[in-house]
Motif scaffolding. Sequence first.
Motif, short mmCIF file in Angstrom:
data_model
loop_
_atom_site.label_atom_id
_atom_site.label_comp_id
_atom_site.label_asym_id
_atom_site.label_seq_id
_atom_site.Cartn_x
_atom_site.Cartn_y
_atom_site.Cartn_z
N ILE A 111 0.83 -1.21 0.00
CA ILE A 111 0.00 0.00 0.00
C ILE A 111 0.86 1.26 0.00
CG2 ILE A 111 -1.66 1.35 1.35
CD1 ILE A 111 -2.93 -1.25 2.24
N PHE A 112 1.88 1.24 0.84
CA PHE A 112 2.73 2.43 0.98
C PHE A 112 4.04 2.24 0.23
CE2 PHE A 112 0.27 1.94 4.97
CZ PHE A 112 -0.54 3.06 4.84
N GLN A 113 4.48 3.25 -0.40
CA GLN A 113 5.73 3.20 -1.17
C GLN A 113 6.88 3.82 -0.36
OE1 GLN A 113 5.73 1.49 -4.05
NE2 GLN A 113 3.56 1.13 -3.61
N TRP A 114 7.08 3.29 0.82
CA TRP A 114 8.15 3.80 1.67
C TRP A 114 9.45 3.08 1.33
CZ3 TRP A 114 4.66 3.02 6.56
CH2 TRP A 114 3.69 4.04 6.59
N GLU A 115 10.48 3.86 1.16
CA GLU A 115 11.76 3.28 0.73
C GLU A 115 12.32 2.31 1.77
OE1 GLU A 115 16.23 4.69 -0.69
OE2 GLU A 115 14.62 6.16 -0.44
N TRP A 116 12.27 2.72 3.04
CA TRP A 116 12.83 1.86 4.10
C TRP A 116 12.07 0.54 4.20
CZ3 TRP A 116 9.90 0.10 8.15
CH2 TRP A 116 8.69 0.77 8.40
N LEU A 117 10.75 0.61 3.92
CA LEU A 117 9.94 -0.60 3.98
C LEU A 117 10.26 -1.53 2.81
CD1 LEU A 117 7.75 -1.91 5.68
CD2 LEU A 117 6.03 -0.79 4.26
N SER A 118 10.53 -0.94 1.66
CA SER A 118 10.92 -1.75 0.49
C SER A 118 12.26 -2.43 0.72
CB SER A 118 10.99 -0.85 -0.76
OG SER A 118 9.73 -0.32 -1.07
N VAL A 119 13.17 -1.70 1.35
CA VAL A 119 14.48 -2.29 1.67
C VAL A 119 14.32 -3.46 2.63
CG1 VAL A 119 16.71 -1.88 2.78
CG2 VAL A 119 15.75 -0.15 1.25
N LEU A 120 13.49 -3.27 3.66
CA LEU A 120 13.24 -4.33 4.63
C LEU A 120 12.58 -5.53 3.96
CD1 LEU A 120 13.16 -5.37 7.56
CD2 LEU A 120 10.98 -4.17 7.84
N TRP A 121 11.59 -5.27 3.12
CA TRP A 121 10.88 -6.34 2.42
C TRP A 121 11.83 -7.14 1.52
CZ3 TRP A 121 6.34 -8.83 2.50
CH2 TRP A 121 5.99 -9.59 1.39
N ASN A 122 12.65 -6.43 0.76
CA ASN A 122 13.59 -7.10 -0.14
C ASN A 122 14.60 -7.94 0.64
OD1 ASN A 122 12.41 -6.00 -2.43
ND2 ASN A 122 13.72 -4.18 -2.39
N HIS A 123 14.99 -7.44 1.80
CA HIS A 123 15.95 -8.18 2.62
C HIS A 123 15.31 -9.46 3.16
CE1 HIS A 123 19.31 -8.95 5.27
NE2 HIS A 123 18.48 -9.02 6.31
N LEU A 124 14.09 -9.35 3.66
CA LEU A 124 13.41 -10.52 4.24
C LEU A 124 13.08 -11.57 3.18
CD1 LEU A 124 11.00 -8.82 6.81
CD2 LEU A 124 13.08 -10.11 7.30
N THR A 125 12.65 -11.11 2.00
CA THR A 125 12.30 -12.07 0.94
C THR A 125 13.53 -12.73 0.32
OG1 THR A 125 12.21 -10.22 -0.65
CG2 THR A 125 10.12 -10.96 0.34
N SER A 126 14.71 -12.23 0.67
CA SER A 126 15.93 -12.85 0.15
C SER A 126 16.44 -13.97 1.06
CB SER A 126 17.03 -11.79 -0.02
OG SER A 126 17.45 -11.29 1.25
N ILE A 127 15.82 -14.11 2.24
CA ILE A 127 16.27 -15.15 3.19
C ILE A 127 15.09 -16.00 3.67
CG2 ILE A 127 18.35 -13.98 3.99
CD1 ILE A 127 16.67 -12.91 6.36
N PRO A 128 14.26 -16.52 2.76
CA PRO A 128 13.09 -17.30 3.21
C PRO A 128 13.47 -18.58 3.94
CG PRO A 128 13.41 -17.53 0.84
CD PRO A 128 14.34 -16.46 1.30
#
Length: 211
Positions: A101-118
């Motif tokens: 929903i939100f295009q926050w840069e810090w949230l995108s960074v966190l999301w990308n980091h978490l999805t890289s270590i499933p």
Amino acid sequence: MERPKNRFLEQLAKGLGIQLDKEEILREYASHIDEILMESDCQDEETVFDLIVSRLGSPEEIAQVWREEFSVTPSNMKWVFIFLNVLFFGGGSLLTLAHNIFQWEWLSVLWNHLTSIPTLIAFLYMFFWALLGYEIGKGFGHNGRVLLRKTFLLSLVPNLLLMVLTVFQIIPHSWFAPLLTKTFIIACIIFTIILYPVSWIGYRWGRKASI
């Protein structure tokens, strides 16, 4: 050296009184005594009995511990683990929702980091279930089997709910990009299937630690 062993177990059986898992408790202590006897070369029965008591505690002390354990109310522990599991899924759901929903840069960074270590996240989640079993086994011993089963089934509800919502695309698949691949879905199903065996192993380990 069966006499010291039998004497110890008879006193323990008397102290336990009527317990649902009395025979299983006695079998476990019998196996511990067998290990002690294998390590000892002493032939004096009184000395052997004292050795068993020094290693395991007196039958009266052990029986008292088990009586207290069987009297513990497991409700609080069950709901603590259920709450933690809901918190885990609730936090993940809020993160997913906010990311889409939100295009926050810090949230995108966190999301990308978490999805890289499933895989790491999955193993940490399995550790949570092993810890659940261990704490129940250590805290409630033989009396924890029913508690473990109930806690597992109730805690599994968010897992199954998320799976159903995703499979029927009530939650858009694009929300989980780039995670939601066929391989990832199969891995999630496998991990869900082995959660109970993992928690059961933790329970058995914790139960041994309580002795």
